[in-house]
Design an enzyme around this catalytic site. Structure first.
Site: not given
Length: 453
Positions: A240, A293, A298, A295
């Site tokens: 990250d 990642d 929508d 995610k």
């Protein structure tokens, strides 16, 4: 309790309990075997059993009744007749002809179904029935087992968020039989020792990577397992990090230790195609998969655009992408994913105040199992063996004082949740020696996996 004891003595005379040496469905050797099928030949006892069940449960709350095949089917039928609640029949397997349906009867999505099991040991066969019923859109909340062998099954089902009761427990039954001199003391002692010893074994069993690979159809799922077995690592590094040079530097140093690298392309300040080219080169040289990642959460068309277009063009380089299912199953059905790319769903995050409840998690797992592009899910609990389980929030310290995130030790992830892969981020990239720290997590996680085989 007197009514129940009297009833059990009646069915005991039918020979439903046998003592000797038996091999159970799980492969465990047992000195006792319990079989409720003889009750099907006694309508009077089926009626009495139904009445006992009716005293335990308010059947006005249910729209359907189903029995776990096959021993519980006559019990479910009798109960349906006594309560006037419609019966549906669950097959054990698809016959491959006729309607090829797994569930027979008249039902519709959203109906509340009461589930009946005859004997519960580990709960595995019960969970398979639950999964098949929930695939049809039926709601399973309440379950009744006629007898609990007290080998972890009830606890196993409760952990998954279901309400389960049992009419009889094996310990109570053995004590009752002993009181009226139907058991020899030596036999009773041997059986009691067996149940104490076997509870642990049932709870600890897990599939090996080789066994799990056979259950996977997607080539990326198989490839991830192959990498893990070759490198002896089930560690996924979560980078990250906001700068590409820092990511490349880290993965160059720990690439031999990991089986996967998870990044967030949209947080990288200097993201570029040259960064991806360099990253892909390292991943091929050091043999690990690339997880984006993102995610996706929508509606389907927007997910499709985010996957294929924009500056990141994720579908051109990622091996795996994570997706939320807040928009439902259709949101991931028409993404036009390349054949060398797979999905991982998010069932349950590691944040302490997550909003996902057990019903939501069950729905995500059901959708995941049915979608051929999904190879696994992120969760904090054991999931169906047809899915790979990825566990986030891994940390040696557990960090119980951190109110924002639920950290768990890597050993606990394998022991309790039967995870397949751990995801570790800050503990590695914020350490003074990332290579040494990554190796500690790799070694601990791999040992935890091997210990539980």
């Amino acid at each position: 309790m007197e009514k129940k004891e009297h009833f059990f003595l009646k069915i005991y005379d039918l020979g439903i309990i046998k003592f000797g040496n038996f091999t159970l469905k799980s492969g465990i050797k047992s000195p006792i075997y319990i079989d409720f099928r003889p009750i099907a030949s006694r309508p009077d006892l089926l009626i009495k059993l139904s009445d006992l069940l009716i005293n335990e449960t308010n059947f006005s709350d249910f729209e359907l009744i189903c029995g776990v095949p096959y021993a519980a089917l006559p019990i479910a039928t009798a109960l349906s007749l006594r309560t006037n609640v419609p019966l549906i029949i669950k097959r054990k397997e698809n016959k491959g002809y006729g309607t090829e349906r797994m569930i027979e009867g008249i039902y519709k999505k959203g109906q509340n179904c009461f589930l009946i099991e005859d004997v519960i040991t580990s709960g595995d066969s019960l969970l398979k029935t639950i999964i098949d019923l929930e695939k049809e859109g039926l709601i399973i909340k309440d379950i009744m087992s006629i007898l609990d062998r007290e080998q972890g099954g009830i606890e196993n089902i409760k952990k998954r968020g279901y309400n389960i009761k049992t009419l009889f427990r094996i310990g109570d039954i053995l004590n009752m039989l002993n009181k009226i001199n139907l058991l020899k003391k030596k036999e009773l002692h041997m059986i009691q020792l067996f149940f104490k010893k076997k509870i642990k074994n049932v709870q600890e069993k897990r599939l090996s990577y080789e066994e799990k690979r056979k259950k996977l159809n997607h080539p990326i799922g198989k490839k991830l397992i192959d990498i893990s077995l070759e490198k002896k690592t089930n560690l996924i590094f979560s980078a990250d990090i906001m700068y590409s040079n820092k990511i490349l530097e880290l993965v160059n140093s720990i690439g031999d230790i990991i089986c996967g690298l998870k990044i967030h392309a949209d947080i990288i300040n200097d993201f570029s195609s040259s960064f991806i080219t360099s990253l892909k080169k390292i991943s091929l040289e050091k043999k690990f998969l690339l997880f984006e990642d993102r995610k996706l959460s929508d509606v389907g068309y927007t997910n499709y655009l985010q996957l294929h277009y924009g500056i990141h063009k994720i579908s051109s380089w990622a091996d795996i992408i994570t997706v939320h299912l807040l928009s439902g199953k259709n949101s991931i059905q028409k993404l036009n994913i390349p054949c060398n790319m797979a999905l991982i769903t998010i069932s349950e995050m590691s944040s302490h105040d997550r909003l996902s409840d057990d019903n939501y998690i069950r729905n995500v797992l059901n959708i995941s199992i049915k979608n051929p592009k999904v190879i696994g899910t992120v969760a904090q609990r054991k999931v169906d063996d047809r899915l790979l389980l990825f566990s986030p929030g891994i940390h040696f310290s557990n960090n119980k004082n951190n109110k924002k995130k639920d950290y768990i030790h890597p050993r606990k992830a394998f022991e309790k949740n039967k995870t397949d892969f751990i995801i570790v981020g800050k503990a590695i990239y914020q350490s003074k020696n990332p290579v040494l720290e990554a190796e500690k997590y790799r070694k601990e996680a791999w040992n935890a996996y091997e210990t539980k085989l």
